[in-house]
Write a protein that holds these residues in place. Structure first.
Motif, PDB file in Angstrom:
ATOM      1  N   THR A   1      -2.141   0.114  10.065  1.00 53.44           N
ATOM      2  CA  THR A   1      -1.438  -0.904   9.283  1.00 53.44           C
ATOM      3  C   THR A   1      -0.337  -1.530  10.136  1.00 53.44           C
ATOM      4  O   THR A   1       0.675  -0.885  10.395  1.00 53.44           O
TER       5      THR A   1
ATOM      6  N   LYS B   1      -3.514   0.726  -4.715  1.00 53.15           N
ATOM      7  CA  LYS B   1      -3.508   2.120  -5.176  1.00 53.15           C
ATOM      8  C   LYS B   1      -2.209   2.474  -5.896  1.00 53.15           C
ATOM      9  O   LYS B   1      -2.207   3.199  -6.903  1.00 53.15           O
ATOM     10  N   THR B   2      -1.100   1.968  -5.391  1.00 55.61           N
ATOM     11  CA  THR B   2       0.208   2.296  -5.969  1.00 55.61           C
ATOM     12  C   THR B   2       0.634   1.331  -7.067  1.00 55.61           C
ATOM     13  O   THR B   2       1.724   1.482  -7.640  1.00 55.61           O
TER      14      THR B   2
ATOM     15  N   GLU C   1      -3.353   0.393   0.003  1.00 49.87           N
ATOM     16  CA  GLU C   1      -2.208   1.164  -0.463  1.00 49.87           C
ATOM     17  C   GLU C   1      -1.470   0.436  -1.587  1.00 49.87           C
ATOM     18  O   GLU C   1      -1.062   1.059  -2.587  1.00 49.87           O
TER      19      GLU C   1
ATOM     20  N   THR D   1       3.431  -3.040   3.014  1.00 54.51           N
ATOM     21  CA  THR D   1       2.945  -3.545   1.737  1.00 54.51           C
ATOM     22  C   THR D   1       3.861  -4.624   1.169  1.00 54.51           C
ATOM     23  O   THR D   1       3.399  -5.512   0.452  1.00 54.51           O
TER      24      THR D   1
ATOM     25  N   GLU E   1      -2.881  -1.672   4.299  1.00 56.61           N
ATOM     26  CA  GLU E   1      -1.712  -1.987   3.466  1.00 56.61           C
ATOM     27  C   GLU E   1      -2.127  -2.575   2.124  1.00 56.61           C
ATOM     28  O   GLU E   1      -1.452  -2.359   1.107  1.00 56.61           O
TER      29      GLU E   1
END
Length: 326
Positions: A229, A261-262, A258, A233, A255
């Motif tokens: 990455t 996902k978050t 992620e 993000t 990124e």
């Protein structure tokens, strides 16, 4: 079958031509005119990897596969980090018609894709360029950016000051009208830059959202597998995000994976594929203060279109070595 060397490809595929070829290919992709299985990566010892990228296109009507080795330590011994071969087939009988060096082809088409995105998304008056990275892709990205925007100042950043300075010395000889600077401070280099290109092999972010100001266009290029990455993000979240190909973005951009996902953003945060912008079916930049981000993963259609062009040019110009397979 015609065999084309790195020197052959360099002579057959100038950057200006590659930019137009890749632009047409990206429109074909976004119009559904390509079959693009996701890149397969196989470890071949240490940090070295073999990537396999098959694909087929309707325009031009061709299919083939790129086999490319990524050897990160190669530059220290004078070799490109990307080595490999592109094999092209004709669609009528399935015969292999060309095999060509994939290293230079990959380097040019990757930078050309950034050139396509920059031409479509960067402000028309963008003239200050920051390049993070000093390898082969940095060389070609400089050429691509200079081809599509009125670049006057180039800031080059590397992990080692001496390598950045050596890059600038070579770049000045090729682009004598431009003002260059070299350094190791990424934040300082991107401050006030109109275009930023990250072309590193870093596994952790080298560019952060807090560092990027309004109106900047970013080409994030170097990380093509989920474990790498180059950007954080936050940058992806604050930008108008554009993809080369959505399936690649959601499977291979670390990124973005992620962030989704978050819960930082969803898949609908992606404004468009660049081919949709070029075709006029999706908006690009919507204002001078907007930050635009082109997240490049590289797709086989770019290789196929450039390879097909090289093959046809080689036929017309009598370039290459004939190697009959029958």
């Amino acid at each position: 079958m015609i065999v084309l060397s790195e020197t052959d490809i360099a002579g057959l595929l100038p950057m200006t031509a590659a930019i137009d070829i890749v632009a047409d290919a990206m429109i074909t992709v976004s119009n559904g005119g390509a079959t693009l299985p996701l890149r397969t990566i196989m470890p071949v010892g240490g940090a070295n990897k073999l990537g396999m990228m098959p694909g087929a296109m309707t325009d031009p009507a061709t299919y083939g596969i790129k086999l490319v080795c990524l050897f990160p330590d190669n530059p220290a011994s004078g070799y490109s980090s990307h080595q490999g071969a592109m094999v092209l087939f004709e669609p009528e009988h399935g015969a292999a018609v060309a095999m060509m060096n994939a290293g230079h082809l990959t380097a040019v088409r990757t930078a050309a894709a950034s050139g396509v995105a920059t031409r479509a998304l960067a402000r028309a008056d963008a003239s200050v360029l920051a390049i993070v990275g000093t390898g082969e892709q940095a060389v070609h990205h400089l050429d691509a950016m200079a081809a599509v925007r009125p670049i006057r100042e180039v800031r080059v950043v590397g992990r080692r000051a001496e390598r950045a300075e050596a890059f600038v010395a070579e770049a000045r000889a090729r682009h004598p009208a431009l003002a260059f600077s070299a350094g190791t401070d990424v934040r300082a280099a991107v401050d006030g830059a109109h275009i930023v290109c990250t072309v590193t092999s870093s596994e952790t972010p080298v560019l952060f959202g807090d560092w990027i100001g309004p109106g900047t266009h970013v080409n994030a290029v170097g990380a093509s597998v989920p474990v790498k990455t180059e950007i954080d993000t936050a940058l992806a979240a604050k930008s108008a995000l554009f993809a080369d190909y959505r399936p690649s973005l959601f499977a291979q951009a670390g990124e973005v994976i992620e962030a989704i996902k978050t819960g930082l953003f969803g898949e609908d945060h992606v404004r468009a594929e660049i081919g949709e912008v070029l075709a006029g079916t999706a908006p690009g930049r919507t204002g001078d203060d907007e930050i635009t981000l082109y997240r490049s993963l590289g797709i086989a259609a770019q290789d196929l279109a450039c390879a097909d062009f090289c093959y046809r040019q080689a036929q017309a110009r009598g370039i290459g070595v004939e190697a009959p397979l029958d």
